[in-house]
Design a protein around this motif. Sequence first.
Motif, PDB file in Angstrom:
ATOM      1  N   MET A   1     -17.967 -10.971   1.878  1.00 32.12           N
ATOM      2  CA  MET A   1     -17.254 -11.757   1.242  1.00 32.12           C
ATOM      3  C   MET A   1     -16.840 -11.725  -0.196  1.00 32.12           C
ATOM      4  SD  MET A   1     -17.145 -16.071   1.233  1.00 32.12           S
ATOM      5  CE  MET A   1     -17.022 -16.243   3.011  1.00 32.12           C
ATOM      6  N   GLN A   2     -15.750 -11.773  -0.756  1.00 29.89           N
ATOM      7  CA  GLN A   2     -15.482 -11.704  -2.125  1.00 29.89           C
ATOM      8  C   GLN A   2     -16.179 -12.973  -3.002  1.00 29.89           C
ATOM      9  OE1 GLN A   2     -14.452  -9.232  -3.859  1.00 29.89           O
ATOM     10  NE2 GLN A   2     -13.910  -7.857  -2.227  1.00 29.89           N
ATOM     11  N   MET A   3     -16.543 -12.745  -4.044  1.00 34.01           N
ATOM     12  CA  MET A   3     -17.387 -14.004  -4.956  1.00 34.01           C
ATOM     13  C   MET A   3     -16.173 -14.914  -4.936  1.00 34.01           C
ATOM     14  SD  MET A   3     -20.229 -13.774  -5.966  1.00 34.01           S
ATOM     15  CE  MET A   3     -20.360 -14.623  -7.547  1.00 34.01           C
ATOM     16  N   THR A   4     -14.618 -14.373  -5.268  1.00 33.23           N
ATOM     17  CA  THR A   4     -13.485 -15.303  -5.520  1.00 33.23           C
ATOM     18  C   THR A   4     -13.278 -16.166  -4.083  1.00 33.23           C
ATOM     19  OG1 THR A   4     -12.537 -13.429  -6.843  1.00 33.23           O
ATOM     20  CG2 THR A   4     -11.111 -15.300  -5.883  1.00 33.23           C
ATOM     21  N   ASP A   5     -13.451 -15.714  -3.020  1.00 33.71           N
ATOM     22  CA  ASP A   5     -13.196 -16.191  -1.488  1.00 33.71           C
ATOM     23  C   ASP A   5     -14.285 -17.312  -1.655  1.00 33.71           C
ATOM     24  OD1 ASP A   5     -11.041 -14.684  -1.151  1.00 33.71           O
ATOM     25  OD2 ASP A   5     -12.193 -13.236   0.002  1.00 33.71           O
ATOM     26  N   TYR A   6     -15.550 -16.766  -1.989  1.00 37.47           N
ATOM     27  CA  TYR A   6     -16.560 -17.662  -1.694  1.00 37.47           C
ATOM     28  C   TYR A   6     -16.671 -19.165  -2.726  1.00 37.47           C
ATOM     29  CZ  TYR A   6     -21.466 -19.515  -1.960  1.00 37.47           C
ATOM     30  OH  TYR A   6     -22.502 -20.469  -1.936  1.00 37.47           O
ATOM     31  N   HIS A   7     -16.065 -18.907  -4.029  1.00 37.16           N
ATOM     32  CA  HIS A   7     -16.257 -19.650  -5.070  1.00 37.16           C
ATOM     33  C   HIS A   7     -14.942 -20.718  -4.712  1.00 37.16           C
ATOM     34  CE1 HIS A   7     -19.399 -17.593  -6.920  1.00 37.16           C
ATOM     35  NE2 HIS A   7     -19.563 -18.910  -7.267  1.00 37.16           N
ATOM     36  N   SER A   8     -14.057 -19.975  -4.173  1.00 37.05           N
ATOM     37  CA  SER A   8     -12.643 -20.933  -4.037  1.00 37.05           C
ATOM     38  C   SER A   8     -13.078 -22.008  -2.630  1.00 37.05           C
ATOM     39  CB  SER A   8     -11.338 -20.125  -3.323  1.00 37.05           C
ATOM     40  OG  SER A   8     -11.060 -19.397  -4.622  1.00 37.05           O
ATOM     41  N   ARG A   9     -14.021 -21.342  -1.727  1.00 34.54           N
ATOM     42  CA  ARG A   9     -14.328 -22.261  -0.560  1.00 34.54           C
ATOM     43  C   ARG A   9     -15.094 -23.314  -1.052  1.00 34.54           C
ATOM     44  NH1 ARG A   9     -14.818 -18.352   4.719  1.00 34.54           N
ATOM     45  NH2 ARG A   9     -12.794 -17.355   4.482  1.00 34.54           N
ATOM     46  N   ARG A  10     -16.262 -22.861  -1.865  1.00 35.70           N
ATOM     47  CA  ARG A  10     -17.052 -23.767  -2.352  1.00 35.70           C
ATOM     48  C   ARG A  10     -16.384 -25.027  -3.311  1.00 35.70           C
ATOM     49  NH1 ARG A  10     -21.471 -25.235  -0.780  1.00 35.70           N
ATOM     50  NH2 ARG A  10     -21.903 -26.209  -2.897  1.00 35.70           N
ATOM     51  N   LEU A  11     -15.455 -24.596  -4.068  1.00 36.49           N
ATOM     52  CA  LEU A  11     -14.700 -25.513  -4.929  1.00 36.49           C
ATOM     53  C   LEU A  11     -14.108 -26.687  -4.187  1.00 36.49           C
ATOM     54  CD1 LEU A  11     -14.185 -26.657  -7.662  1.00 36.49           C
ATOM     55  CD2 LEU A  11     -12.512 -24.971  -7.741  1.00 36.49           C
ATOM     56  N   GLY A  12     -13.368 -25.928  -2.836  1.00 39.83           N
ATOM     57  CA  GLY A  12     -12.631 -27.086  -2.047  1.00 39.83           C
ATOM     58  C   GLY A  12     -13.700 -28.064  -1.409  1.00 39.83           C
ATOM     59  N   ILE A  13     -14.890 -27.580  -1.017  1.00 43.15           N
ATOM     60  CA  ILE A  13     -15.907 -28.282  -0.337  1.00 43.15           C
ATOM     61  C   ILE A  13     -16.336 -29.338  -1.303  1.00 43.15           C
ATOM     62  CG2 ILE A  13     -18.186 -28.468   0.766  1.00 43.15           C
ATOM     63  CD1 ILE A  13     -17.564 -25.569   1.673  1.00 43.15           C
ATOM     64  N   SER A  14     -16.549 -29.046  -2.547  1.00 48.57           N
ATOM     65  CA  SER A  14     -16.974 -29.853  -3.610  1.00 48.57           C
ATOM     66  C   SER A  14     -15.887 -31.003  -3.617  1.00 48.57           C
ATOM     67  CB  SER A  14     -16.993 -29.337  -5.004  1.00 48.57           C
ATOM     68  OG  SER A  14     -18.323 -28.372  -4.803  1.00 48.57           O
ATOM     69  N   PHE A  15     -14.568 -30.657  -3.835  1.00 48.31           N
ATOM     70  CA  PHE A  15     -13.759 -31.778  -3.778  1.00 48.31           C
ATOM     71  C   PHE A  15     -13.699 -32.764  -2.502  1.00 48.31           C
ATOM     72  CE2 PHE A  15     -11.383 -29.000  -7.050  1.00 48.31           C
ATOM     73  CZ  PHE A  15     -11.158 -30.291  -8.168  1.00 48.31           C
ATOM     74  N   ALA A  16     -13.854 -32.133  -1.428  1.00 44.89           N
ATOM     75  CA  ALA A  16     -13.902 -32.826  -0.308  1.00 44.89           C
ATOM     76  C   ALA A  16     -15.264 -33.771  -0.316  1.00 44.89           C
ATOM     77  CB  ALA A  16     -13.952 -31.928   0.933  1.00 44.89           C
ATOM     78  N   SER A  17     -16.343 -33.296  -0.912  1.00 45.52           N
ATOM     79  CA  SER A  17     -17.376 -33.905  -0.747  1.00 45.52           C
ATOM     80  C   SER A  17     -17.459 -35.469  -1.794  1.00 45.52           C
ATOM     81  CB  SER A  17     -18.577 -33.137  -1.187  1.00 45.52           C
ATOM     82  OG  SER A  17     -18.767 -32.856  -2.584  1.00 45.52           O
ATOM     83  N   VAL A  18     -16.665 -35.292  -2.517  1.00 52.36           N
ATOM     84  CA  VAL A  18     -16.453 -36.663  -3.618  1.00 52.36           C
ATOM     85  C   VAL A  18     -15.317 -37.532  -2.997  1.00 52.36           C
ATOM     86  CG1 VAL A  18     -17.645 -35.422  -5.481  1.00 52.36           C
ATOM     87  CG2 VAL A  18     -15.160 -35.323  -5.363  1.00 52.36           C
ATOM     88  N   GLY A  19     -14.582 -37.160  -2.004  1.00 52.00           N
ATOM     89  CA  GLY A  19     -13.550 -37.973  -1.382  1.00 52.00           C
ATOM     90  C   GLY A  19     -12.256 -37.903  -1.976  1.00 52.00           C
ATOM     91  N   ALA A  20     -12.281 -36.613  -2.654  1.00 53.02           N
ATOM     92  CA  ALA A  20     -10.624 -36.283  -3.242  1.00 53.02           C
ATOM     93  C   ALA A  20      -9.909 -36.142  -2.287  1.00 53.02           C
ATOM     94  CB  ALA A  20     -10.836 -35.165  -4.253  1.00 53.02           C
ATOM     95  N   LEU A  21      -8.588 -36.887  -2.370  1.00 56.45           N
ATOM     96  CA  LEU A  21      -7.386 -36.637  -1.683  1.00 56.45           C
ATOM     97  C   LEU A  21      -6.771 -35.513  -2.370  1.00 56.45           C
ATOM     98  CD1 LEU A  21      -8.245 -39.655  -0.894  1.00 56.45           C
ATOM     99  CD2 LEU A  21      -5.670 -39.830  -0.202  1.00 56.45           C
TER     100      LEU A  21
END
Length: 262
Positions: A1-21
């Motif tokens: 997996m590319q670092m770019t793909d990994y961090h895009s997914r991680r960032l999306g998870i982070s937004f979801a984890s704080v309840g961001a719509l």
Amino acid sequence: MQMTDYHSRRLGISFASVGALLGWVYLAGEIVFEFGRTEKEDWLRGLVSEKLTELVRGLEFMEPKPLGTFTERGKDLKINILRLPEGEVPVFVLVVQEIEPELSKRNWEDLSNQVLTFCATGISMREKNLLDFQTITAPIRKKMERSFSGEIQSGVIAFFHLQDLSPFFKPMGVVKSQEILREVTATLHKETRENEFNFQLNPRSYFLFCPGETLDGANQRFGSLYFPSKHLILDYKLKIFPIDRDVLADDSRFSSIFIENF
């Protein structure tokens, strides 16, 4: 997996984890990451755009600022924006979530870390069209102009283009890969004198501005510089550019230094 793909997914998870719509990352006024959707997106873009200059000038780092509330599909939502401590290029995070609960300081810090990691590793050569170079270089140029005073009317920009580190990222893992990048920055900090400053445009491109320095002096200082990291000595390409008020005043000459070496 590319670092770019990994961090895009991680960032999306982070937004979801704080309840961001909805979550946006602004880099120098441009949205470079989007999470979620809302019916009010056009209104939100305009709201941030009209306040961006004020936010850049007055918003303290890591101090969330409420931008308002609205109702959508029966939910009462609030808007917060946070400025991150990312040097010369302004980085903001916009979060839309339900009124309750409030995000804790720890929530904001965790989200901030993921955003800064994404900005360091997720903006690659393939995506540099996302960046408005004039917007990014404007605060850098102003800081350089302020450095020219009295007898100091010229200097140099030293550009360090590191070897491609992506082959190491996957086998070493994310944590140790980030340690490599931090050690590169630490090496440059040690070389940076009191009246100088360094900045990073991506994981391979680092600049050091040296007011009052000459080409010969810079070559002597940086010609033998090396970047130790773990069991590696990182290879790099060094270019040194003379700079004075004439270069700063010429948009094309000044911007070309960054565009050609991004």
